[in-house]
Design an enzyme around this catalytic site. Structure first.
Site, PDB file in Angstrom:
ATOM      1  N   GLY A  31       0.866  -1.273   0.098  1.00  0.00           N
ATOM      2  CA  GLY A  31      -0.043  -0.087   0.207  1.00  0.00           C
ATOM      3  C   GLY A  31       0.668   1.114  -0.007  1.00  0.00           C
ATOM      4  N   LEU A  33       0.438   3.561  -2.160  1.00  0.00           N
ATOM      5  CA  LEU A  33       0.756   3.379  -3.659  1.00  0.00           C
ATOM      6  C   LEU A  33       1.327   4.759  -4.103  1.00  0.00           C
ATOM      7  CD1 LEU A  33      -2.023   0.917  -4.875  1.00  0.00           C
ATOM      8  CD2 LEU A  33       0.131   0.423  -3.789  1.00  0.00           C
ATOM      9  N   HIS A  34       2.426   4.330  -5.164  1.00  0.00           N
ATOM     10  CA  HIS A  34       3.105   5.695  -6.058  1.00  0.00           C
ATOM     11  C   HIS A  34       3.042   5.073  -7.168  1.00  0.00           C
ATOM     12  CE1 HIS A  34       6.368   3.211  -5.500  1.00  0.00           C
ATOM     13  NE2 HIS A  34       6.226   3.254  -4.168  1.00  0.00           N
ATOM     14  N   GLY A  36       5.586   3.973  -9.156  1.00  0.00           N
ATOM     15  CA  GLY A  36       6.228   2.727  -9.319  1.00  0.00           C
ATOM     16  C   GLY A  36       5.423   1.471  -8.988  1.00  0.00           C
ATOM     17  N   HIS A  37       4.421   1.484  -7.975  1.00  0.00           N
ATOM     18  CA  HIS A  37       3.538   0.410  -7.850  1.00  0.00           C
ATOM     19  C   HIS A  37       2.663   0.220  -9.065  1.00  0.00           C
ATOM     20  CE1 HIS A  37       4.151   1.295  -3.604  1.00  0.00           C
ATOM     21  NE2 HIS A  37       4.246   0.100  -3.611  1.00  0.00           N
ATOM     22  N   GLN A  61       7.867  -9.331   7.787  1.00  0.00           N
ATOM     23  CA  GLN A  61       8.905  -8.829   7.311  1.00  0.00           C
ATOM     24  C   GLN A  61       9.517  -7.692   7.611  1.00  0.00           C
ATOM     25  OE1 GLN A  61       6.627  -8.447   3.379  1.00  0.00           O
ATOM     26  NE2 GLN A  61       8.049  -6.722   3.201  1.00  0.00           N
ATOM     27  N   ASP A 150      13.699  -3.596  -5.484  1.00  0.00           N
ATOM     28  CA  ASP A 150      13.927  -4.568  -4.542  1.00  0.00           C
ATOM     29  C   ASP A 150      14.746  -5.830  -5.050  1.00  0.00           C
ATOM     30  OD1 ASP A 150      12.432  -3.348  -2.152  1.00  0.00           O
ATOM     31  OD2 ASP A 150      11.069  -3.134  -3.611  1.00  0.00           O
ATOM     32  N   SER A 186       7.296   4.139  -0.883  1.00  0.00           N
ATOM     33  CA  SER A 186       6.161   4.645  -0.030  1.00  0.00           C
ATOM     34  C   SER A 186       7.078   5.251   1.458  1.00  0.00           C
ATOM     35  CB  SER A 186       5.493   3.140   0.524  1.00  0.00           C
ATOM     36  OG  SER A 186       4.816   2.436  -0.548  1.00  0.00           O
ATOM     37  N   ARG A 187       8.319   4.748   1.416  1.00  0.00           N
ATOM     38  CA  ARG A 187       8.880   5.517   2.784  1.00  0.00           C
ATOM     39  C   ARG A 187       9.273   6.990   2.445  1.00  0.00           C
ATOM     40  NH1 ARG A 187      10.707   0.019   3.424  1.00  0.00           N
ATOM     41  NH2 ARG A 187      10.154  -0.908   5.503  1.00  0.00           N
TER      42      ARG A 187
HETATM   43  P1  AMP Z   1       6.141  -2.441  -1.575  1.00  0.00           P
HETATM   44  O1  AMP Z   1       4.724  -1.843  -1.339  1.00  0.00           O
HETATM   45  O2  AMP Z   1       7.150  -1.202  -1.068  1.00  0.00           O
HETATM   46  O3  AMP Z   1       6.319  -3.928  -0.681  1.00  0.00           O
HETATM   47  O4  AMP Z   1       6.246  -2.651  -3.131  1.00  0.00           O
HETATM   48  C1  AMP Z   1       5.303  -3.400  -3.817  1.00  0.00           C
HETATM   49  C2  AMP Z   1       6.054  -3.827  -5.056  1.00  0.00           C
HETATM   50  O5  AMP Z   1       6.362  -2.661  -5.729  1.00  0.00           O
HETATM   51  C3  AMP Z   1       7.328  -4.418  -4.980  1.00  0.00           C
HETATM   52  O6  AMP Z   1       7.540  -5.375  -6.048  1.00  0.00           O
HETATM   53  C4  AMP Z   1       8.381  -3.325  -4.971  1.00  0.00           C
HETATM   54  O7  AMP Z   1       9.788  -3.903  -5.672  1.00  0.00           O
HETATM   55  C5  AMP Z   1       7.712  -2.537  -6.212  1.00  0.00           C
HETATM   56  N1  AMP Z   1       8.125  -1.325  -6.369  1.00  0.00           N
HETATM   57  C6  AMP Z   1       8.260  -0.235  -5.073  1.00  0.00           C
HETATM   58  N2  AMP Z   1       8.904   0.873  -5.623  1.00  0.00           N
HETATM   59  C7  AMP Z   1       8.821   0.782  -6.916  1.00  0.00           C
HETATM   60  C8  AMP Z   1       9.800   1.614  -7.781  1.00  0.00           C
HETATM   61  N3  AMP Z   1       9.980   2.740  -7.660  1.00  0.00           N
HETATM   62  N4  AMP Z   1       9.453   1.183  -9.109  1.00  0.00           N
HETATM   63  C9  AMP Z   1       9.212  -0.016  -9.664  1.00  0.00           C
HETATM   64  N5  AMP Z   1       8.777  -0.962  -8.667  1.00  0.00           N
HETATM   65  C10 AMP Z   1       8.666  -0.510  -7.261  1.00  0.00           C
END
Ligand code: AMP
Length: 281
Positions: A31, A33-34, A36-37, A61, A150, A186-187
């Protein structure tokens, strides 16, 4: 867009979907979300007939309770973004839906879980492996999408999928950055504008390290140069900079090995931990 808040509801919906022989894509997220997601969602929408996005801040985690407690949450905005993206299904389970108090199963990923992130976040990849396998079993997707931001997570999920003979294609999506190069995360929401500016040190260090590597500078020298950059007064702290083979995450020892190599970095801006990497294909 369909929203499911528990496993039985989603399972019975997906049972009827499977009868229609649709190709299913899964995008696991935590969640807040940006863009990237949304890039992951877009990839799934392009490849698949039906896209499921999960939103679950997975307690297993997090090795740092403060990081878990302060992890940004923005469900309403997330749902709006997903609706706009064209995502078909959202899964938002509760912790007690997915985990019982008497869990016994754990994962070990050998070298892959002890290097880089593993050194600073013990148990992290066990938590990642468990939640991802659970989501795979609940959704049974054809494709699952992960960000290469990641990288270590992406490599571990690929390995797990392969070793457990799961019939799922793991698709890696390139990192989305802001106009200055900062990897979206997200951070980042926890950073002030000044801190966001300071956070650019990570991407700039990666670019500098890549440039040095391409100019035949030794890994040892590159690492000490980047450590030096972080020694300047400021709000940032370097945890590691590693130059690794992209598939095995084993360290690059020979400065002339320059294909399929990734440069990975992690550290803090204030109290916020950030990671990033760039690759040489
Ligand atoms: P998270 O919500 O941070 O666990 O991320 C969910 C998914 O989105 C993971 O597969 C991340 O690697 C991917 N993700 C997070 N940030 C980015 C980004 N800036 N560009 C592409 N994928 C991302």
């Amino acid at each position: 867009m369909e929203i499911f808040r528990d496993t039985p509801g989603l399972r019975s919906y997906l049972k009827s979907v499977r009868k229609r022989n649709l190709k299913l894509g899964l995008v696991p997220t935590m969640g807040a979300l940006h863009t990237g997601h949304i890039a992951l969602i877009d990839s799934s929408l392009k490849d698949c007939d039906l896209t499921v996005c999960s939103i679950f801040v997975n307690p297993l985690q997090f090795n740092n309770p403060e990081d878990y407690a302060k992890y940004p949450k923005a469900l309403e905005t997330d749902l709006k973004m997903l609706e706009q993206s064209g995502c078909h299904v959202v899964f938002v389970p509760e912790v007690q839906d997915l985990y019982s108090d008497s869990r016994v199963v754990n994962f070990k990923f050998g070298y892959l879980e002890t290097t880089m992130e593993g050194e600073f976040r013990p148990g992290h990849f066990n938590g990642v492996g468990l939640i991802v396998l659970k989501l795979f079993n609940i959704v049974q997707p054809d494709n699952a999408y992960f960000g290469k931001k990641d990288l270590q997570q992406y490599v571990i999920i690929q390995k797990m999928t392969d070793e457990l003979s799961l019939d799922i294609n793991i698709i890696g999506v390139d990192t989305v950055r802001d106009e200055n190069g900062l990897a979206l995360s997200s951070r980042n929401q926890r950073l002030s504008d000044a801190e966001k500016n300071e956070a650019l040190i990570f991407y700039r260090s990666l670019c500098r390290a890549k440039d040095r590597l391409l100019n035949d500078v030794s890994v040892k020298e590159i690492k000490s140069e980047i450590s030096e950059v972080f020694r300047k007064p400021g709000n940032t702290k370097l945890e590691y900079l590693e130059i690794v083979h992209s598939d095995t995450l084993r360290p690059v020892k020979n400065k002339f090995e320059k294909t399929n190599v990734s440069i990975c970095i992690a550290g803090y801006v204030g109290k916020v931990r950030l990671i990033d990497n760039i690759s040489i294909i």
